[in-house]
Design a protein around this motif. Structure first.
Motif, short mmCIF file in Angstrom:
data_model
loop_
_atom_site.label_atom_id
_atom_site.label_comp_id
_atom_site.label_asym_id
_atom_site.label_seq_id
_atom_site.Cartn_x
_atom_site.Cartn_y
_atom_site.Cartn_z
N ALA A 26 0.81 -1.22 0.00
CA ALA A 26 0.00 0.00 0.00
C ALA A 26 0.85 1.27 0.00
O ALA A 26 0.36 2.33 0.36
CB ALA A 26 -0.94 -0.02 1.21
N GLY A 27 2.09 1.19 -0.43
CA GLY A 27 2.97 2.36 -0.41
C GLY A 27 2.45 3.52 -1.24
O GLY A 27 2.42 4.66 -0.77
N HIS A 28 2.05 3.27 -2.47
CA HIS A 28 1.53 4.34 -3.32
C HIS A 28 0.20 4.86 -2.78
O HIS A 28 -0.08 6.06 -2.85
CB HIS A 28 1.36 3.87 -4.76
N LEU A 29 -0.61 3.97 -2.21
CA LEU A 29 -1.88 4.41 -1.63
C LEU A 29 -1.63 5.33 -0.44
O LEU A 29 -2.28 6.37 -0.31
CB LEU A 29 -2.71 3.19 -1.20
N SER A 30 -0.68 4.99 0.41
CA SER A 30 -0.32 5.86 1.54
C SER A 30 0.14 7.23 1.05
O SER A 30 -0.23 8.25 1.64
CB SER A 30 0.78 5.22 2.39
N ALA A 31 0.92 7.25 -0.01
CA ALA A 31 1.41 8.52 -0.55
C ALA A 31 0.25 9.38 -1.06
O ALA A 31 0.22 10.60 -0.83
CB ALA A 31 2.42 8.27 -1.67
N VAL A 32 -0.72 8.78 -1.74
CA VAL A 32 -1.87 9.52 -2.22
C VAL A 32 -2.66 10.07 -1.04
O VAL A 32 -3.03 11.25 -1.00
CB VAL A 32 -2.78 8.64 -3.11
N LEU A 33 -2.93 9.22 -0.05
CA LEU A 33 -3.74 9.64 1.10
C LEU A 33 -3.06 10.70 1.94
O LEU A 33 -3.73 11.49 2.61
CB LEU A 33 -4.11 8.43 1.96
N ALA A 34 -1.73 10.77 1.91
CA ALA A 34 -1.00 11.79 2.66
C ALA A 34 -1.40 13.20 2.21
O ALA A 34 -1.33 14.14 3.00
CB ALA A 34 0.51 11.59 2.51
N GLY A 35 -1.87 13.32 0.99
CA GLY A 35 -2.32 14.62 0.50
C GLY A 35 -3.72 14.99 0.97
O GLY A 35 -4.21 16.08 0.66
N TYR A 36 -4.36 14.10 1.72
CA TYR A 36 -5.72 14.32 2.19
C TYR A 36 -5.83 14.09 3.71
O TYR A 36 -6.85 13.63 4.19
CB TYR A 36 -6.69 13.37 1.48
N ARG A 37 -4.78 14.42 4.43
CA ARG A 37 -4.77 14.21 5.88
C ARG A 37 -6.01 14.79 6.54
O ARG A 37 -6.37 15.94 6.29
CB ARG A 37 -3.53 14.84 6.51
N GLU A 58 -4.21 2.31 8.45
CA GLU A 58 -3.63 2.54 9.79
C GLU A 58 -2.94 3.90 9.84
O GLU A 58 -3.12 4.65 10.80
CB GLU A 58 -2.65 1.42 10.13
N GLU A 59 -2.18 4.20 8.82
CA GLU A 59 -1.49 5.49 8.77
C GLU A 59 -2.50 6.64 8.74
O GLU A 59 -2.37 7.62 9.47
CB GLU A 59 -0.58 5.54 7.54
N ALA A 60 -3.53 6.53 7.90
CA ALA A 60 -4.53 7.59 7.79
C ALA A 60 -5.30 7.78 9.09
O ALA A 60 -5.70 8.90 9.42
CB ALA A 60 -5.51 7.26 6.65
N HIS A 63 -4.55 10.54 11.53
CA HIS A 63 -4.80 11.92 11.13
C HIS A 63 -6.27 12.28 10.99
O HIS A 63 -6.60 13.47 10.85
CB HIS A 63 -4.09 12.21 9.82
N GLY A 64 -7.15 11.28 10.97
CA GLY A 64 -8.57 11.57 10.79
C GLY A 64 -9.39 10.29 10.82
O GLY A 64 -8.85 9.19 10.94
N PRO A 65 -10.71 10.43 10.69
CA PRO A 65 -11.58 9.27 10.78
C PRO A 65 -11.45 8.34 9.58
O PRO A 65 -11.35 8.78 8.44
CB PRO A 65 -12.98 9.87 10.85
N VAL A 66 -11.45 7.04 9.89
CA VAL A 66 -11.41 5.99 8.87
C VAL A 66 -12.56 5.03 9.15
O VAL A 66 -12.79 4.65 10.30
CB VAL A 66 -10.06 5.22 8.90
N GLU A 84 -10.73 1.60 13.76
CA GLU A 84 -9.39 2.00 14.18
C GLU A 84 -8.57 0.74 14.37
O GLU A 84 -9.12 -0.34 14.61
CB GLU A 84 -9.42 2.86 15.44
N PRO A 85 -7.25 0.85 14.22
CA PRO A 85 -6.41 -0.34 14.37
C PRO A 85 -6.68 -1.03 15.71
O PRO A 85 -6.78 -0.39 16.75
CB PRO A 85 -4.99 0.22 14.32
N GLY A 86 -6.86 -2.34 15.65
CA GLY A 86 -7.06 -3.13 16.86
C GLY A 86 -8.49 -3.19 17.36
O GLY A 86 -8.75 -3.85 18.38
#
Length: 182
Positions: A26-37, A58-60, A63-66, A84-86
């Motif tokens: 999910a590396g590219h997906l994480s990079a895209v989502l970083a622009g929408y924190r 998990e990374e997102a 920074h905000g609701p998932v 949320e994770p867990g």
């Protein structure tokens, strides 16, 4: 109605082969989502041979609701429960894992699982129409970004599309980020 079964069957085989290589990340997906924190988003809990977005989710979530999708019934749009994770998870419809409890949320970004995609934003799903109904409903209320997440092997040049199919705004694979052609 267009028969999508042959395209779906071929795409499942390509996805299964790509998944067996174990190179989906999910590396590219994480990079895209970083622009929408901080923007509310929905991911999904990978099933069978779907590429897994959990690392990006998990990374997102820091920074905000998932949320994750919950099937409410045949012919109904999806609803989204906060994740949320867990958190405690249970099996939902079709075996997809969903949070056992929690508040409902409305995403502005949806990470969409798929069977096949094309470079025009076309998506072939499982055939239930859940994401198409959901995206239509959400987009009628406000802009909603649909990000298809798939193995590059799931690309198909000739997807049979119908007027009710909702387009993807971006497609993210383990190798690249694709902005659909007009």
């Amino acid at each position: 109605m267009i028969d999508k079964s042959a395209a779906r069957q071929a795409a499942f085989a390509r996805r299964k082969a790509a998944h067996a290589l174990g190179q989906g990340n999910a590396g590219h997906l994480s990079a895209v989502l970083a622009g929408y924190r901080g923007v509310p988003l929905s991911g999904y809990m990978a099933m069978r041979t779907e590429i897994d977005p959990i690392a990006a989710m998990e990374e997102a979530s820091a920074h905000g609701p998932v949320g994750v999708p919950v099937i409410m019934g045949k012919g109904q749009p999806l609803q989204f429960r906060l994740w949320e994770p867990g958190c405690a998870m249970i099996k939902g419809e079709f075996g997809a894992m969903i949070p056992e409890a929690g508040d409902w949320m409305v995403p502005e970004i949806i990470i969409v699982p798929l069977v096949a995609f094309d470079r025009y934003g076309g998506r072939l799903g499982y055939g239930g129409g859940f994401y198409d109904r959901t995206l239509k409903k959400l987009r009628a209320a406000r802009p909603t970004l649909a990000i298809g997440f798939a193995y590059s092997a799931q690309e198909d040049q000739g997807l049979p599309m119908e007027p009710t199919d909702q387009p993807l705004d971006l497609i993210v694979t383990e190798h690249e980020v694709i902005t659909p052609q007009s």
